[in-house]
Design an enzyme around this catalytic site. Structure first.
Site, PDB file in Angstrom:
ATOM      1  N   MET A 128       3.440 -85.639   6.492  1.00  0.00           N
ATOM      2  CA  MET A 128       3.346 -85.007   7.811  1.00  0.00           C
ATOM      3  C   MET A 128       3.087 -86.104   8.841  1.00  0.00           C
ATOM      4  O   MET A 128       2.070 -86.786   8.777  1.00  0.00           O
ATOM      5  CB  MET A 128       2.211 -83.979   7.810  1.00  0.00           C
ATOM      6  CG  MET A 128       2.032 -83.223   9.095  1.00  0.00           C
ATOM      7  SD  MET A 128       0.866 -81.833   8.922  1.00  0.00           S
ATOM      8  CE  MET A 128      -0.630 -82.682   8.377  1.00  0.00           C
ATOM      9  N   HIS A 129       4.055 -86.274   9.759  1.00  0.00           N
ATOM     10  CA  HIS A 129       3.879 -87.343  10.740  1.00  0.00           C
ATOM     11  C   HIS A 129       4.475 -87.034  12.104  1.00  0.00           C
ATOM     12  O   HIS A 129       4.180 -87.717  13.074  1.00  0.00           O
ATOM     13  CB  HIS A 129       4.548 -88.630  10.227  1.00  0.00           C
ATOM     14  CG  HIS A 129       6.036 -88.576  10.227  1.00  0.00           C
ATOM     15  ND1 HIS A 129       6.759 -87.920   9.249  1.00  0.00           N
ATOM     16  CD2 HIS A 129       6.955 -89.057  11.098  1.00  0.00           C
ATOM     17  CE1 HIS A 129       8.040 -88.030   9.501  1.00  0.00           C
ATOM     18  NE2 HIS A 129       8.207 -88.713  10.629  1.00  0.00           N
ATOM     19  N   ARG A 130       5.297 -85.987  12.212  1.00  0.00           N
ATOM     20  CA  ARG A 130       5.986 -85.738  13.476  1.00  0.00           C
ATOM     21  C   ARG A 130       5.020 -85.270  14.558  1.00  0.00           C
ATOM     22  O   ARG A 130       4.122 -84.461  14.305  1.00  0.00           O
ATOM     23  CB  ARG A 130       7.100 -84.703  13.291  1.00  0.00           C
ATOM     24  CG  ARG A 130       8.278 -85.246  12.506  1.00  0.00           C
ATOM     25  CD  ARG A 130       9.441 -84.290  12.517  1.00  0.00           C
ATOM     26  NE  ARG A 130      10.565 -84.860  11.786  1.00  0.00           N
ATOM     27  CZ  ARG A 130      11.483 -85.651  12.318  1.00  0.00           C
ATOM     28  NH1 ARG A 130      11.419 -85.955  13.608  1.00  0.00           N
ATOM     29  NH2 ARG A 130      12.459 -86.129  11.580  1.00  0.00           N
ATOM     30  N   ALA A 131       5.260 -85.754  15.766  1.00  0.00           N
ATOM     31  CA  ALA A 131       4.362 -85.447  16.884  1.00  0.00           C
ATOM     32  C   ALA A 131       4.250 -83.950  17.127  1.00  0.00           C
ATOM     33  O   ALA A 131       3.171 -83.446  17.467  1.00  0.00           O
ATOM     34  CB  ALA A 131       4.855 -86.150  18.150  1.00  0.00           C
ATOM     35  N   ASP A 146       7.593 -82.741   6.912  1.00  0.00           N
ATOM     36  CA  ASP A 146       8.319 -82.615   8.178  1.00  0.00           C
ATOM     37  C   ASP A 146       9.316 -83.765   8.326  1.00  0.00           C
ATOM     38  O   ASP A 146       9.851 -83.996   9.405  1.00  0.00           O
ATOM     39  CB  ASP A 146       7.370 -82.532   9.383  1.00  0.00           C
ATOM     40  CG  ASP A 146       6.447 -83.734   9.521  1.00  0.00           C
ATOM     41  OD1 ASP A 146       6.665 -84.755   8.830  1.00  0.00           O
ATOM     42  OD2 ASP A 146       5.501 -83.659  10.330  1.00  0.00           O
TER      43      ASP A 146
END
Length: 445
Positions: free
Chosen positions: A213-216, A291
């Protein structure tokens, strides 16, 4: 075919680009074609060192312009300056860019301005979300390209709908399949190299849920990330392995969510791990929760069900095939689908056995075959037109006879853009029988 004088430049800048380009770089080297590999240095850490290229069994880059991080404008501008200098020096016949990063944007723009053919690997993907910088990058790269190496028919139809000529669209499959097959063999031979994974005794662990999980749009919105964390807290029947991105960790700490997640016995938060270790972890997982765009492709290639923490995806084929489900940040959707995968064998098997829309692992071969053909026919030469442009009319027609796309175009002096079979759009391949179909085409006068 004589290709000894041909020179291919491959531009890479991030770990996913290196991974997906590795099979193509290896294929080019195997054929003895002159190749230059340029690394923008968009990401640099130990994963980008020479050891990473050695692990993937490909040569280290010939150039690294060490751009580093920065704002989109600054980073792209610095890349363009460095790339232009090297392109002028090397004068390649074609420049290959992969995907949707700033390195792709910079490389495609510079090559197009220098009248060097651009080959876009993984062309035609669309999320239809212009708030994503990746969507801008991939669309601009496609505008600049002369050859389009397209993973699926659906992505090819995206390009047809935007007005690109079918003549330059090559459906190759996706090199992610080549990469997974190729690199998993390397990973299995080597075994886990990370102490954190060894300490967790992954080999003997059951019900593994691998989380990225890394998306803004997820980690920067407290309500969304809290919903995801609340779902993870209730998935006690899973062993959740979470190689956490530093930015994600900082955000979770700022929102006061990191400690409550880290203190759960079934959640194992570990530092980011190397690609080969992660690929091996993915292959042993019961479920992927992510994501990431690329991980959706890797999951269906490795026959691992995926739940995607997004509301749209530029990989819709994975959803249509049945190997991936979009759950956004909806706690109930995450819990219901995770437990169904875990407890309903029929449902899980259907997801595991979803047909892979990205091919069977021959995308690199198909890509280099096409480049050799274009080079041999002189189609990589970007020159000013010598013929005065004639007029044309765009027409629509129902076809009621047996005739192929190629034959129709020859007889009518036309170029077919779109084909509709009554239910859906289909790609107008040369030998497609048009009987019973509606077409949109340009009629040259």
């Amino acid at each position: 075919m004589v290709v000894d004088r041909m020179k291919i430049m491959s531009i890479i800048g991030t770990r996913p680009e290196i991974i997906k380009m590795a099979p193509i770089i290896a294929e080019i080297n195997q054929r003895g074609i002159n190749q230059v590999v340029l690394h923008t240095g968009q990401h640099y850490d130990k994963e980008m060192s020479d050891n990473f290229f050695r692990d993937l069994e490909i040569p280290a880059p010939d150039y690294n312009i060490h751009v580093g991080s920065g704002s989109h404008g600054k980073q792209t501008g610095n890349m363009m300056e460095g790339i232009e200098e090297i392109m002028l020096k090397e004068n390649p016949d074609i420049v290959l860019v992969q995907g949707d990063t700033n390195a792709v944007l910079a490389g495609a723009l510079v090559a197009a301005k220098l009248h060097i053919a651009v080959g876009h690997v993984e062309a035609g993907l669309r999320s239809f979300d212009l708030t994503m910088p990746e969507e801008i990058n991939r669309k601009v790269a496609d505008i600049c390209s002369a050859m389009y190496f397209i993973p699926t028919e659906e992505s090819a139809i995206n390009l047809l709908a935007e007005g690109f000529s079918r003549k330059n669209l090559i459906i190759t499959g996706n090199t992610v399949v080549d990469a997974c097959f190729r690199h998993l063999k390397i990973a299995e031979k080597r075994g886990f190299g990370e102490n954190s994974l060894k300490d967790l005794n992954i080999e003997n662990m059951e019900n593994i849920l691998t989380l990225t999980m890394h998306r803004a749009e997820n980690v920067d919105v407290k309500s969304r990330v809290k919903n995801i964390v609340d779902a993870l807290k209730e998935l006690e029947e899973m062993n959740i392995i979470f190689p956490i991105h530093p930015r994600t960790k900082n955000t979770l700490e700022n929102f006061g969510l990191f400690d409550e997640l880290n203190n759960l016995e079934h959640v194992h938060i570990i530092k980011p791990i190397g690609y080969l270790d992660f690929l091996l972890l993915t292959s042993k997982s019961t479920l992927i929760l992510t994501d990431s765009g690329g991980l959706q492709e890797e999951a269906i290639t490795l026959n691992v069900p995926a739940l995607t923490l997004r509301y749209n995806t530029e990989r819709p084929e994975t959803v249509t095939a049945g190997g991936n489900i979009l759950v956004g940040s909806d706690k109930k959707a995450i819990l219901d689908n995770s437990r169904k995968i875990l407890n309903d064998d029929g449902f899980a098997d259907k997801m595991k056995n979803a047909p892979n829309p990205y091919g069977q692992g021959d995308a690199a071969k198909n890509t280099v075959d096409a480049i050799e053909k274009y080079y041999g026919e002189g189609l990589l030469n970007i020159t000013a037109p010598e013929d005065i442009m004639g007029s044309f009319a765009r027409k629509m027609k129902n076809i009621s006879e047996d005739i192929s796309v190629n034959d129709f175009e020859d007889i009518e002096n036309a170029l077919i853009h779109m084909v509709f079979d009554g239910e859906k759009m289909v790609f107008p391949s040369d030998e497609l029988n048009l009987n019973g179909m509606m077409i949109i085409y340009d009629k040259r006068e």
